[in-house]
Design a protein around this motif. Structure first.
Motif, PDB file in Angstrom:
ATOM      1  N   SER A  43       0.649  -1.438   0.103  1.00  0.00           N
ATOM      2  CA  SER A  43      -0.177   0.332   0.036  1.00  0.00           C
ATOM      3  C   SER A  43       0.634   1.201  -0.217  1.00  0.00           C
ATOM      4  O   SER A  43       0.846   2.499  -0.507  1.00  0.00           O
ATOM      5  N   GLU A  44       2.038   1.143   0.585  1.00  0.00           N
ATOM      6  CA  GLU A  44       3.151   2.786   0.644  1.00  0.00           C
ATOM      7  C   GLU A  44       3.160   2.976  -0.820  1.00  0.00           C
ATOM      8  O   GLU A  44       3.536   3.749  -1.075  1.00  0.00           O
ATOM      9  N   PHE A  45       3.899   1.978  -1.316  1.00  0.00           N
ATOM     10  CA  PHE A  45       4.764   1.397  -3.100  1.00  0.00           C
ATOM     11  C   PHE A  45       3.167   2.000  -3.642  1.00  0.00           C
ATOM     12  O   PHE A  45       3.565   2.492  -4.798  1.00  0.00           O
ATOM     13  N   LEU A  46       2.445   1.327  -3.166  1.00  0.00           N
ATOM     14  CA  LEU A  46       0.767   2.247  -4.574  1.00  0.00           C
ATOM     15  C   LEU A  46       0.448   2.773  -4.243  1.00  0.00           C
ATOM     16  O   LEU A  46       0.305   3.972  -5.365  1.00  0.00           O
ATOM     17  N   ASP A  47       0.952   4.197  -3.266  1.00  0.00           N
ATOM     18  CA  ASP A  47       0.476   5.765  -2.915  1.00  0.00           C
ATOM     19  C   ASP A  47       1.763   6.229  -2.663  1.00  0.00           C
ATOM     20  O   ASP A  47       1.517   7.592  -2.901  1.00  0.00           O
ATOM     21  N   LEU A  48       2.739   5.666  -3.610  1.00  0.00           N
ATOM     22  CA  LEU A  48       3.752   6.782  -4.254  1.00  0.00           C
ATOM     23  C   LEU A  48       4.210   7.640  -5.021  1.00  0.00           C
ATOM     24  O   LEU A  48       3.300   6.883  -6.065  1.00  0.00           O
ATOM     25  N   LYS A  49       3.820   8.682  -4.854  1.00  0.00           N
ATOM     26  CA  LYS A  49       3.279  10.163  -5.876  1.00  0.00           C
ATOM     27  C   LYS A  49       4.763  10.281  -6.398  1.00  0.00           C
ATOM     28  O   LYS A  49       6.480  10.098  -5.380  1.00  0.00           O
ATOM     29  N   LYS A  50       4.922  11.202  -7.324  1.00  0.00           N
ATOM     30  CA  LYS A  50       6.183  10.872  -8.403  1.00  0.00           C
ATOM     31  C   LYS A  50       7.244  12.031  -7.484  1.00  0.00           C
ATOM     32  O   LYS A  50       8.059  12.515  -7.586  1.00  0.00           O
ATOM     33  N   GLU A  51       6.089  13.066  -6.493  1.00  0.00           N
ATOM     34  CA  GLU A  51       6.815  14.150  -5.997  1.00  0.00           C
ATOM     35  C   GLU A  51       7.701  13.691  -4.950  1.00  0.00           C
ATOM     36  O   GLU A  51       9.157  14.498  -4.777  1.00  0.00           O
ATOM     37  N   ASN A  52       7.661  12.750  -4.493  1.00  0.00           N
ATOM     38  CA  ASN A  52       8.243  11.826  -3.282  1.00  0.00           C
ATOM     39  C   ASN A  52       8.763  11.057  -3.659  1.00  0.00           C
ATOM     40  O   ASN A  52       9.987  10.844  -2.363  1.00  0.00           O
ATOM     41  N   ASP A  89      -2.445   0.350 -17.056  1.00  0.00           N
ATOM     42  CA  ASP A  89      -1.970   0.539 -18.217  1.00  0.00           C
ATOM     43  C   ASP A  89      -2.243   1.856 -18.948  1.00  0.00           C
ATOM     44  O   ASP A  89      -2.104   2.221 -19.943  1.00  0.00           O
ATOM     45  N   ASP A  90      -3.970   1.853 -18.428  1.00  0.00           N
ATOM     46  CA  ASP A  90      -3.938   3.490 -18.197  1.00  0.00           C
ATOM     47  C   ASP A  90      -4.078   5.037 -18.042  1.00  0.00           C
ATOM     48  O   ASP A  90      -4.628   5.925 -18.015  1.00  0.00           O
ATOM     49  N   GLY A  91      -3.078   4.455 -17.224  1.00  0.00           N
ATOM     50  CA  GLY A  91      -2.692   6.077 -16.719  1.00  0.00           C
ATOM     51  C   GLY A  91      -2.790   6.449 -15.203  1.00  0.00           C
ATOM     52  O   GLY A  91      -2.709   6.962 -15.401  1.00  0.00           O
ATOM     53  N   LYS A  92      -4.179   5.750 -14.290  1.00  0.00           N
ATOM     54  CA  LYS A  92      -4.816   5.705 -13.464  1.00  0.00           C
ATOM     55  C   LYS A  92      -3.871   5.161 -12.347  1.00  0.00           C
ATOM     56  O   LYS A  92      -2.550   3.870 -12.576  1.00  0.00           O
ATOM     57  N   GLN A  93      -4.445   5.425 -10.926  1.00  0.00           N
ATOM     58  CA  GLN A  93      -3.432   5.151  -9.536  1.00  0.00           C
ATOM     59  C   GLN A  93      -4.212   3.483  -9.654  1.00  0.00           C
ATOM     60  O   GLN A  93      -4.855   3.497  -9.192  1.00  0.00           O
ATOM     61  N   PHE A  94      -3.132   2.508  -9.338  1.00  0.00           N
ATOM     62  CA  PHE A  94      -3.521   1.855  -8.763  1.00  0.00           C
ATOM     63  C   PHE A  94      -4.041   1.499  -7.356  1.00  0.00           C
ATOM     64  O   PHE A  94      -3.858   2.356  -5.743  1.00  0.00           O
ATOM     65  N   GLN A  95      -4.780   0.729  -7.580  1.00  0.00           N
ATOM     66  CA  GLN A  95      -6.289   0.342  -6.265  1.00  0.00           C
ATOM     67  C   GLN A  95      -5.635  -1.794  -5.569  1.00  0.00           C
ATOM     68  O   GLN A  95      -4.961  -2.118  -6.550  1.00  0.00           O
ATOM     69  N   TYR A  96      -5.515  -1.342  -4.017  1.00  0.00           N
ATOM     70  CA  TYR A  96      -4.355  -2.846  -3.897  1.00  0.00           C
ATOM     71  C   TYR A  96      -4.927  -4.286  -4.645  1.00  0.00           C
ATOM     72  O   TYR A  96      -4.272  -4.868  -5.066  1.00  0.00           O
ATOM     73  N   ARG A  97      -6.313  -3.955  -4.719  1.00  0.00           N
ATOM     74  CA  ARG A  97      -7.205  -5.223  -5.292  1.00  0.00           C
ATOM     75  C   ARG A  97      -6.823  -5.159  -6.728  1.00  0.00           C
ATOM     76  O   ARG A  97      -6.616  -6.623  -7.090  1.00  0.00           O
ATOM     77  N   ASN A  98      -6.685  -4.258  -7.768  1.00  0.00           N
ATOM     78  CA  ASN A  98      -6.491  -4.175  -8.756  1.00  0.00           C
ATOM     79  C   ASN A  98      -5.248  -4.738  -9.174  1.00  0.00           C
ATOM     80  O   ASN A  98      -5.174  -5.261 -10.199  1.00  0.00           O
ATOM     81  N   TYR A  99      -4.373  -4.373  -7.931  1.00  0.00           N
ATOM     82  CA  TYR A  99      -3.148  -4.545  -8.400  1.00  0.00           C
ATOM     83  C   TYR A  99      -2.724  -6.067  -8.098  1.00  0.00           C
ATOM     84  O   TYR A  99      -2.155  -7.141  -8.815  1.00  0.00           O
ATOM     85  N   LYS A 100      -3.346  -6.569  -6.832  1.00  0.00           N
ATOM     86  CA  LYS A 100      -3.594  -7.879  -6.935  1.00  0.00           C
ATOM     87  C   LYS A 100      -3.663  -8.901  -7.228  1.00  0.00           C
ATOM     88  O   LYS A 100      -2.675 -10.177  -8.122  1.00  0.00           O
ATOM     89  N   ASP A 101      -5.451  -8.489  -8.189  1.00  0.00           N
ATOM     90  CA  ASP A 101      -6.343  -9.623  -8.575  1.00  0.00           C
ATOM     91  C   ASP A 101      -5.875  -9.797 -10.301  1.00  0.00           C
ATOM     92  O   ASP A 101      -5.598 -10.384 -10.443  1.00  0.00           O
ATOM     93  N   SER A 102      -5.108  -7.915 -11.258  1.00  0.00           N
ATOM     94  CA  SER A 102      -4.829  -7.918 -12.430  1.00  0.00           C
ATOM     95  C   SER A 102      -3.517  -7.680 -12.870  1.00  0.00           C
ATOM     96  O   SER A 102      -3.573  -8.793 -13.820  1.00  0.00           O
ATOM     97  N   TYR A 103      -2.968  -7.917 -11.855  1.00  0.00           N
ATOM     98  CA  TYR A 103      -1.337  -7.929 -11.898  1.00  0.00           C
ATOM     99  C   TYR A 103      -0.595  -8.654 -11.499  1.00  0.00           C
ATOM    100  O   TYR A 103       0.012 -10.245 -11.964  1.00  0.00           O
ATOM    101  N   TRP A 104      -0.312  -8.573 -10.300  1.00  0.00           N
ATOM    102  CA  TRP A 104       0.697  -9.365  -9.283  1.00  0.00           C
ATOM    103  C   TRP A 104       0.148 -10.868  -9.477  1.00  0.00           C
ATOM    104  O   TRP A 104       0.976 -12.011  -9.792  1.00  0.00           O
ATOM    105  N   THR A 105      -0.701 -11.624  -9.555  1.00  0.00           N
ATOM    106  CA  THR A 105      -1.308 -12.656  -8.575  1.00  0.00           C
ATOM    107  C   THR A 105      -0.937 -13.283  -9.794  1.00  0.00           C
ATOM    108  O   THR A 105      -0.346 -14.560 -10.708  1.00  0.00           O
ATOM    109  N   PRO A 106      -1.686 -12.678 -11.757  1.00  0.00           N
ATOM    110  CA  PRO A 106      -1.359 -13.630 -13.007  1.00  0.00           C
ATOM    111  C   PRO A 106       0.459 -13.700 -13.118  1.00  0.00           C
ATOM    112  O   PRO A 106       1.066 -14.626 -13.790  1.00  0.00           O
TER     113      PRO A 106
END
Length: 350
Positions: free
Chosen positions: A212-221, A269-286
């Motif tokens: 969650s810390e990594f997915l919330d990381l903004k470029k400014e930081n 892929d469309d330039g939006k912030q990752f939500q944890y469930r989206n990242y885990k289900d659609s990216y990490w798990t596959p």
């Protein structure tokens, strides 16, 4: 019962066979030049256990004729033809998802697609031991393959719509304990370093962040020149910290930083912030299942801590890097003057 001329036939073959009756249809006629007589040509549409079943197959064929060559296509061949058309039109993450789903279908690979029934599809779901998000992708794959097969006259009934995955929604049939990535597994990930989404797995392994810390990381930081980033949102007080960026993964941070106009370092892929469930289900798990591994995102944090300890990094330094307050002494809690360079040097030991 005599069948109409040109209708086809059901022939019993010699020997012991599970399906001894060959069902064939007339495809045309040839002329014997010597005798001047006509002879039928046939195409086999299938095999039956009984003559009655064969006659029914013949009747079904005449009600819904199909391409007899297409009817011999296997599950694997349908997948190959479908994927060649589909994959160039979808994102890499979706390709990984479909590939991971196909990898659990090995019991179907060599089956004639037209002969596959609901029980065959359901058996894959019930025995593959995958989590519900992967089962959803598996059912979508079945849907897509049957849609392709129906359009190309490979079959005339869609069994995929009846596949049941709902019974696995509230439980994980393959529940595992958290564990660290092994060296061979990490080496395997490095062979896929050119894939931006496999890069995210390596970035997590080499920074020890909570996902969650990594997915919330903004470029400014993110401070690429100084090789660190600030975690400003964390579930613990000790989680607010500066995290060093290891030399070996620094190029990944730069690539993600420049990859879109999204204000967050990592994005969909469309330039939006990752939500944890989206990242885990659609990216990490596959991604992970495509490699035959069993890990959840939090395992990267355990792996980082383990590697730092194996590299004999000072325990206080480890706690500072991963933002872990467990068993911290008062001296460790007030020892806040570790400079960024020493943090980078520590993370570079793994």
């Amino acid at each position: 019962m005599k069948l109409p001329n040109g209708y086809g036939s059901v022939m019993k073959m010699s020997g012991k066979r599970r399906k001894p009756y060959m069902v064939r249809v007339t495809t045309g006629w040839t002329i014997d030049p010597a005798k001047g007589t006509k002879k039928q040509t046939y195409a086999v549409i299938g095999y039956a256990e009984t003559k009655q079943e064969g006659l029914q197959m013949l009747s079904d064929y005449h009600q819904n004729p199909f391409d007899t060559k297409a009817a011999k296509v296997t599950f694997s061949e349908v997948y190959t033809a479908w994927s060649e058309a589909k994959y160039p039109t979808i994102s890499k993450s979706n390709v990984h998802g479909y590939s991971a789903a196909y990898n659990v279908c090995n019991s179907l690979y060599n089956k004639i697609f037209r002969d596959i029934r609901l029980a065959d599809l359901q058996n894959v779901v019930d025995t593959c031991g995958k989590n519900y998000p992967t089962l959803r992708k598996l059912k979508v794959l079945f849907n897509q393959l049957y849609d392709y097969a129906m359009k190309n006259d490979i079959c005339n009934k869609d069994y995929s719509e009846f596949v049941d995955i709902i019974k696995y929604k509230e439980k994980n049939p393959n529940k595992i304990d958290r564990s660290v990535f092994t060296k061979p597994e990490i080496d395997k990930l490095w062979t896929l370093r050119d894939d931006p989404f496999y890069q995210t797995v390596l970035m997590l392994i080499y920074n020890g962040c909570r996902v969650s810390e990594f997915l919330d990381l903004k470029k400014e930081n993110v401070h690429l020149d100084e090789q660190y980033f600030d975690v400003i949102l964390s579930k613990t007080e000790n989680g607010i910290r500066k995290v060093p960026i290891a030399d070996k993964v620094l190029p990944f941070y730069k690539a993600w930083y420049d990859s879109s106009d999204c204000e967050y370092l990592l994005h969909t892929d469309d330039g939006k912030q990752f939500q944890y469930r989206n990242y885990k289900d659609s990216y990490w798990t596959p991604l992970i299942e495509n490699l035959g591994m069993d890990h959840n995102p939090h395992d990267t944090r355990h792996t980082c801590v383990s590697m730092l300890a194996e590299a004999h990094v000072d325990p206080t330094m480890i706690k500072k890097i991963v933002g872990h307050a467990g068993a911290m002494s008062l001296t460790e809690k007030v020892y806040t003057h570790l400079d960024i360079q020493s943090l980078v040097e520590a993370i570079n030991k793994i």
